[in-house]
Structure formats: C-alpha cells, structure tokens
Design an enzyme around this catalytic site. Structure first.
Site, PDB file in Angstrom:
ATOM      1  N   ARG A 151       0.836  -1.210   0.000  1.00  0.00           N
ATOM      2  CA  ARG A 151       0.000   0.000   0.000  1.00  0.00           C
ATOM      3  C   ARG A 151       0.875   1.266   0.000  1.00  0.00           C
ATOM      4  NH1 ARG A 151      -4.877   2.313   1.189  1.00  0.00           N
ATOM      5  NH2 ARG A 151      -4.616   4.087   2.527  1.00  0.00           N
ATOM      6  N   PHE A 191      -7.380  -1.321   3.296  1.00  0.00           N
ATOM      7  CA  PHE A 191      -6.779  -1.569   4.603  1.00  0.00           C
ATOM      8  C   PHE A 191      -6.745  -3.064   4.903  1.00  0.00           C
ATOM      9  CE2 PHE A 191     -11.248  -1.013   5.692  1.00  0.00           C
ATOM     10  CZ  PHE A 191     -11.475  -1.942   6.707  1.00  0.00           C
ATOM     11  N   ARG A 249      -6.006 -11.503  12.511  1.00  0.00           N
ATOM     12  CA  ARG A 249      -6.292 -12.019  13.855  1.00  0.00           C
ATOM     13  C   ARG A 249      -5.855 -13.476  13.976  1.00  0.00           C
ATOM     14  NH1 ARG A 249      -8.255 -15.987  12.302  1.00  0.00           N
ATOM     15  NH2 ARG A 249     -10.377 -16.649  11.846  1.00  0.00           N
ATOM     16  N   ARG A 268     -10.541 -20.179  -2.861  1.00  0.00           N
ATOM     17  CA  ARG A 268     -11.995 -20.404  -2.785  1.00  0.00           C
ATOM     18  C   ARG A 268     -12.702 -19.133  -3.203  1.00  0.00           C
ATOM     19  NH1 ARG A 268     -11.517 -22.901   3.181  1.00  0.00           N
ATOM     20  NH2 ARG A 268     -10.403 -24.792   2.594  1.00  0.00           N
ATOM     21  N   GLU A 300      -5.157 -18.130   6.334  1.00  0.00           N
ATOM     22  CA  GLU A 300      -6.269 -17.880   5.411  1.00  0.00           C
ATOM     23  C   GLU A 300      -6.325 -16.381   5.105  1.00  0.00           C
ATOM     24  OE1 GLU A 300     -10.770 -19.336   5.497  1.00  0.00           O
ATOM     25  OE2 GLU A 300     -10.495 -17.539   6.686  1.00  0.00           O
ATOM     26  N   ILE A 356     -21.766  -7.472   9.821  1.00  0.00           N
ATOM     27  CA  ILE A 356     -23.107  -7.457  10.434  1.00  0.00           C
ATOM     28  C   ILE A 356     -23.630  -8.900  10.551  1.00  0.00           C
ATOM     29  CG2 ILE A 356     -25.516  -6.655  10.164  1.00  0.00           C
ATOM     30  CD1 ILE A 356     -23.584  -4.311  10.518  1.00  0.00           C
ATOM     31  N   GLU A 357     -23.482  -9.660   9.477  1.00  0.00           N
ATOM     32  CA  GLU A 357     -23.999 -11.037   9.478  1.00  0.00           C
ATOM     33  C   GLU A 357     -23.288 -11.877  10.529  1.00  0.00           C
ATOM     34  OE1 GLU A 357     -24.451 -15.231   7.966  1.00  0.00           O
ATOM     35  OE2 GLU A 357     -22.660 -14.115   8.465  1.00  0.00           O
ATOM     36  N   HIS A 358     -21.973 -11.643  10.695  1.00  0.00           N
ATOM     37  CA  HIS A 358     -21.189 -12.389  11.676  1.00  0.00           C
ATOM     38  C   HIS A 358     -21.725 -12.131  13.084  1.00  0.00           C
ATOM     39  CE1 HIS A 358     -17.627 -13.658  14.003  1.00  0.00           C
ATOM     40  NE2 HIS A 358     -17.404 -14.463  12.989  1.00  0.00           N
TER      41      HIS A 358
HETATM   42  P1  0O2 Z   1     -14.131 -16.208  12.488  1.00  0.00           P
HETATM   43  O1  0O2 Z   1     -12.821 -16.048  13.106  1.00  0.00           O
HETATM   44  O2  0O2 Z   1     -15.266 -16.117  13.467  1.00  0.00           O
HETATM   45  O3  0O2 Z   1     -14.330 -15.330  11.273  1.00  0.00           O
HETATM   46  P2  0O2 Z   1     -16.612 -23.003   8.094  1.00  0.00           P
HETATM   47  O4  0O2 Z   1     -17.002 -24.451   8.066  1.00  0.00           O
HETATM   48  O5  0O2 Z   1     -17.434 -22.116   7.173  1.00  0.00           O
HETATM   49  O6  0O2 Z   1     -16.533 -22.436   9.507  1.00  0.00           O
HETATM   50  P3  0O2 Z   1     -14.300 -23.518   6.416  1.00  0.00           P
HETATM   51  O7  0O2 Z   1     -15.138 -24.370   5.531  1.00  0.00           O
HETATM   52  O8  0O2 Z   1     -13.085 -24.135   7.049  1.00  0.00           O
HETATM   53  O9  0O2 Z   1     -15.132 -22.896   7.612  1.00  0.00           O
HETATM   54  O10 0O2 Z   1     -13.782 -22.277   5.643  1.00  0.00           O
HETATM   55  P4  0O2 Z   1     -14.494 -21.147   4.797  1.00  0.00           P
HETATM   56  O11 0O2 Z   1     -15.971 -21.243   4.866  1.00  0.00           O
HETATM   57  O12 0O2 Z   1     -13.817 -21.120   3.485  1.00  0.00           O
HETATM   58  O13 0O2 Z   1     -14.026 -19.870   5.600  1.00  0.00           O
HETATM   59  C1  0O2 Z   1     -14.281 -19.706   6.938  1.00  0.00           C
HETATM   60  C2  0O2 Z   1     -14.233 -18.225   7.286  1.00  0.00           C
HETATM   61  O14 0O2 Z   1     -14.819 -17.447   6.227  1.00  0.00           O
HETATM   62  C3  0O2 Z   1     -15.081 -17.927   8.501  1.00  0.00           C
HETATM   63  O15 0O2 Z   1     -14.311 -18.028   9.646  1.00  0.00           O
HETATM   64  C4  0O2 Z   1     -15.518 -16.487   8.266  1.00  0.00           C
HETATM   65  O16 0O2 Z   1     -14.501 -15.586   8.618  1.00  0.00           O
HETATM   66  C5  0O2 Z   1     -15.701 -16.466   6.762  1.00  0.00           C
HETATM   67  N1  0O2 Z   1     -17.064 -16.895   6.402  1.00  0.00           N
HETATM   68  C6  0O2 Z   1     -17.420 -18.011   5.732  1.00  0.00           C
HETATM   69  N2  0O2 Z   1     -18.745 -18.062   5.559  1.00  0.00           N
HETATM   70  C7  0O2 Z   1     -19.265 -16.949   6.126  1.00  0.00           C
HETATM   71  C8  0O2 Z   1     -20.595 -16.423   6.250  1.00  0.00           C
HETATM   72  O17 0O2 Z   1     -21.588 -17.014   5.811  1.00  0.00           O
HETATM   73  N3  0O2 Z   1     -20.713 -15.226   6.907  1.00  0.00           N
HETATM   74  C9  0O2 Z   1     -19.638 -14.547   7.412  1.00  0.00           C
HETATM   75  N4  0O2 Z   1     -19.867 -13.388   8.032  1.00  0.00           N
HETATM   76  N5  0O2 Z   1     -18.376 -15.039   7.314  1.00  0.00           N
HETATM   77  C10 0O2 Z   1     -18.187 -16.205   6.674  1.00  0.00           C
HETATM   78  P5  0O2 Z   1     -14.943 -18.527  11.028  1.00  0.00           P
HETATM   79  O18 0O2 Z   1     -14.562 -19.931  11.254  1.00  0.00           O
HETATM   80  O19 0O2 Z   1     -16.390 -18.182  11.084  1.00  0.00           O
HETATM   81  O20 0O2 Z   1     -14.112 -17.723  12.040  1.00  0.00           O
HETATM   82  P1  0O2 Z   2      -3.016   2.199   8.911  1.00  0.00           P
HETATM   83  O1  0O2 Z   2      -1.643   2.668   8.688  1.00  0.00           O
HETATM   84  O2  0O2 Z   2      -3.947   3.300   9.404  1.00  0.00           O
HETATM   85  O3  0O2 Z   2      -3.587   1.437   7.750  1.00  0.00           O
HETATM   86  P2  0O2 Z   2      -2.791  -3.014  14.100  1.00  0.00           P
HETATM   87  O4  0O2 Z   2      -2.086  -3.951  15.035  1.00  0.00           O
HETATM   88  O5  0O2 Z   2      -3.191  -1.702  14.714  1.00  0.00           O
HETATM   89  O6  0O2 Z   2      -2.044  -2.820  12.783  1.00  0.00           O
HETATM   90  P3  0O2 Z   2      -5.247  -4.337  14.569  1.00  0.00           P
HETATM   91  O7  0O2 Z   2      -4.892  -4.231  16.008  1.00  0.00           O
HETATM   92  O8  0O2 Z   2      -5.572  -5.666  14.009  1.00  0.00           O
HETATM   93  O9  0O2 Z   2      -4.115  -3.717  13.666  1.00  0.00           O
HETATM   94  O10 0O2 Z   2      -6.410  -3.304  14.329  1.00  0.00           O
HETATM   95  P4  0O2 Z   2      -7.742  -3.435  13.509  1.00  0.00           P
HETATM   96  O11 0O2 Z   2      -8.816  -2.810  14.344  1.00  0.00           O
HETATM   97  O12 0O2 Z   2      -7.934  -4.815  13.049  1.00  0.00           O
HETATM   98  O13 0O2 Z   2      -7.520  -2.448  12.291  1.00  0.00           O
HETATM   99  C1  0O2 Z   2      -6.445  -2.640  11.417  1.00  0.00           C
HETATM  100  C2  0O2 Z   2      -6.306  -1.420  10.534  1.00  0.00           C
HETATM  101  O14 0O2 Z   2      -7.480  -1.271   9.732  1.00  0.00           O
HETATM  102  C3  0O2 Z   2      -6.173  -0.154  11.348  1.00  0.00           C
HETATM  103  O15 0O2 Z   2      -5.200   0.608  10.667  1.00  0.00           O
HETATM  104  C4  0O2 Z   2      -7.525   0.512  11.255  1.00  0.00           C
HETATM  105  O16 0O2 Z   2      -7.419   1.915  11.289  1.00  0.00           O
HETATM  106  C5  0O2 Z   2      -7.977   0.068   9.861  1.00  0.00           C
HETATM  107  N1  0O2 Z   2      -9.430   0.056   9.739  1.00  0.00           N
HETATM  108  C6  0O2 Z   2     -10.323  -0.620  10.481  1.00  0.00           C
HETATM  109  N2  0O2 Z   2     -11.575  -0.383  10.039  1.00  0.00           N
HETATM  110  C7  0O2 Z   2     -11.454   0.455   8.985  1.00  0.00           C
HETATM  111  C8  0O2 Z   2     -12.402   1.044   8.067  1.00  0.00           C
HETATM  112  O17 0O2 Z   2     -13.625   0.849   8.148  1.00  0.00           O
HETATM  113  N3  0O2 Z   2     -11.892   1.827   7.067  1.00  0.00           N
HETATM  114  C9  0O2 Z   2     -10.570   2.056   6.913  1.00  0.00           C
HETATM  115  N4  0O2 Z   2     -10.150   2.811   5.886  1.00  0.00           N
HETATM  116  N5  0O2 Z   2      -9.647   1.528   7.763  1.00  0.00           N
HETATM  117  C10 0O2 Z   2     -10.097   0.728   8.772  1.00  0.00           C
HETATM  118  P5  0O2 Z   2      -3.745   0.812  11.294  1.00  0.00           P
HETATM  119  O18 0O2 Z   2      -3.265  -0.477  11.839  1.00  0.00           O
HETATM  120  O19 0O2 Z   2      -3.774   1.935  12.251  1.00  0.00           O
HETATM  121  O20 0O2 Z   2      -2.858   1.144  10.052  1.00  0.00           O
END
Ligand code: 0O2
Ligand code: 0O2
Length: 213
Positions: free
Chosen positions: A28, A42, A46, A108, A142, A156-158
C-alpha cells in the site's frame, strides 16, 4: 493442552499475522509513494481465539493434536479493497509471490459462488514459513479478500450469526440475503462510477497534452 501450551502453540501464528500485515501494508505504501492508486484499502488480521479453535475442532471432528495440519484459519488476514476489480489485482499480487515468501494451497471463490448465507469474499489459503527459535515452521494462513461493501455485510452477518447461533430467524435471513444482493449491486454501481472517473481523467490528460503541443 493447558493455557500455557496454547500460548506456545499460537506463537508462530501471531508472528505470521504481524509479518503479513507489514508486507501488505508495504505494498500500500509503495503505491502511495508512486502516486498510484492502491488496490488495498486496509488490512486487518487475527489469531483465532482458543475457544473458537476448540469449537471448530469439535464441529469438524479434528483431533486436537492435528489442528495445525487440518485447521486452515487459525491465522487469518483480511484485505479490504474499494472496488471489486481491486480484488483481482490483489489476487494477482499474491499469486505472483507463491513459491517465494508464501505458498498458495487453495483458492476459494465465494464471489462467483456466493455462500447460501449471502457471504461473498475471495479466500486464498497459503502456507507461510515462520522462523522461530525452534527452527522453521510452515503454517496455514487464510487470506480473505473483499470489498468494503462485502466487509460491511459480513461484519453485520457475523454478529447476528453469533447472536442467533444455529437459530437465525427466517425473516432476518431473508433480509440478510436481500442486503447481500444490495451490497453486490452497490459494488457494481461503484465500479461503473470508477470507470467514468478514469475515462474523464484520461480525457483531461489527453487534452492537456494537446494544449502543451
Ligand atoms: P471467524 O474467526 O469467526 O471469522 P466453516 O465451516 O465455514 O466455519 P471452512 O469451511 O473451514 O469454515 O472455511 P471457509 O468457509 O472457506 O471460511 C471460513 C471463514 O470465512 C469464517 O471463519 C468467516 O470468517 C468467513 N465466512 C465463511 N462463511 C461466512 C458467512 O456465511 N458469513 C460470514 N460473516 N463469514 C463467513 P470462522 O470460522 O467463522 O471464524
Ligand atoms: P493504517 O496505517 O492506518 O492502515 P494493528 O495492530 O493496529 O495494525 P489491529 O490491532 O488488528 O491492527 O487493528 P484493527 O482494528 O484490526 O484495524 C487494522 C487497521 O485497519 C487499522 O489501521 C484501522 O485503522 C484500519 N481500519 C479498520 N476499520 C477500517 C475502516 O472501516 N476503514 C478504513 N479505511 N480503515 C479501517 P492501522 O493499523 O492503524 O494502520
């Protein structure tokens, strides 16, 4: 495994997340220095919570001594893009690195083949080498690549899925499906606007080049 064992087990996963975030943020930054548009908006990352690892292991019948070989999303990176086209640029960047600092295991495409929930995103499962005090560890990561609209919907869905677990009311599921379609339309509209902006910029550039001649 007790808490301390899990902490030790997760060390390479959090290291991989930190390294990959640095690497994608560097891309970036490079675009910014070149004064070019970045396909990456961005990045977040996790390491899966131990409670989620245990829940998923049970659901998928994975023995705990095999989670490192069978669970692909203990480490997760999420790359957000402004426009749907950007996703394919990011995919190309990652593909070009396969065999160098990472190895693609599987792709995928939940954009073309959206999930029944309405979920859209492009997932790339990679193996990533981490240098630890005990030597090199090749771990699964992943990578989820999605637009801001796809991310909005998924977030939102999560939360709703977490709230309702397996019992999502049919009416809410129906609304989520409609919202997913609306997000898809929004991405389409934004791409068209982007094309118009790019075309307008080209015309202005051509005109100013002619003025100079
Ligand atoms: P987290 O950390 O809560 O996000 P699965 O059986 O679907 O759990 P699979 O088949 O191993 O997992 O992998 P897949 O479906 O390719 O990818 C899993 C991850 O994709 C999920 O992580 C989500 O982050 C995202 N994902 C997949 N399907 C959906 C969905 O319908 N809605 C949302 N919001 N996210 C989705 P986890 O396991 O939920 O962990
Ligand atoms: P930069 O330089 O502003 O891109 P970290 O350890 O801080 O790097 P962490 O703890 O995983 O990351 O934080 P998080 O909450 O997952 O967010 C990661 C980065 O995504 C942060 O930037 C947030 O500012 C950015 N971010 C989160 N949500 C949004 C959004 O809706 N829009 C935009 N544009 N950015 C978002 P950093 O890390 O400060 O780096």
């Amino acid at each position: 495994m007790d808490t301390q064992d899990w902490k030790i087990f997760l060390i390479p996963y959090s290291q991989a997340i930190e390294e990959l975030k640095v690497k994608f943020k560097a891309i970036r930054k490079e675009f910014a220095i070149l004064d070019e548009y970045s396909p990456i908006e961005f990045i977040t990352g996790r390491v899966k919570k131990v409670s989620s690892i245990l829940e998923k292991a049970e659901r998928k019948n994975i023995p705990l001594d095999q989670v490192d070989k069978k669970m692909e999303d203990i480490a997760g990176i999420r790359i957000m893009c402004q426009f749907a086209e950007d996703i394919y640029k990011v995919i190309d960047i990652i593909r070009a690195r396969s065999g160098k600092d990472l190895y693609i295991v599987e792709e995928r495409d939940y954009i073309t083949n959206l999930k029944p929930s309405g979920y859209r995103s492009y997932h790339i499962i990679i193996k990533y080498p981490v240098q630890t005090a005990m030597g090199e560890r090749l771990i699964f990561v992943e990578i989820q690549i999605r637009t801001l609209a796809m991310n909005f919907w998924a977030t939102i869905e999560h939360s709703l899925r977490y709230k309702y677990r397996q019992n999502m009311p049919a009416e809410i599921q129906d609304r989520l499906n409609k919202a997913a379609e609306a997000a898809f339309q929004l991405d389409g509209e934004m791409s068209e606007i982007r094309d118009e902006v790019l075309k307008a910029q080209e015309i202005i550039q051509e005109k100013s080049a002619k003025d100079i001649d």
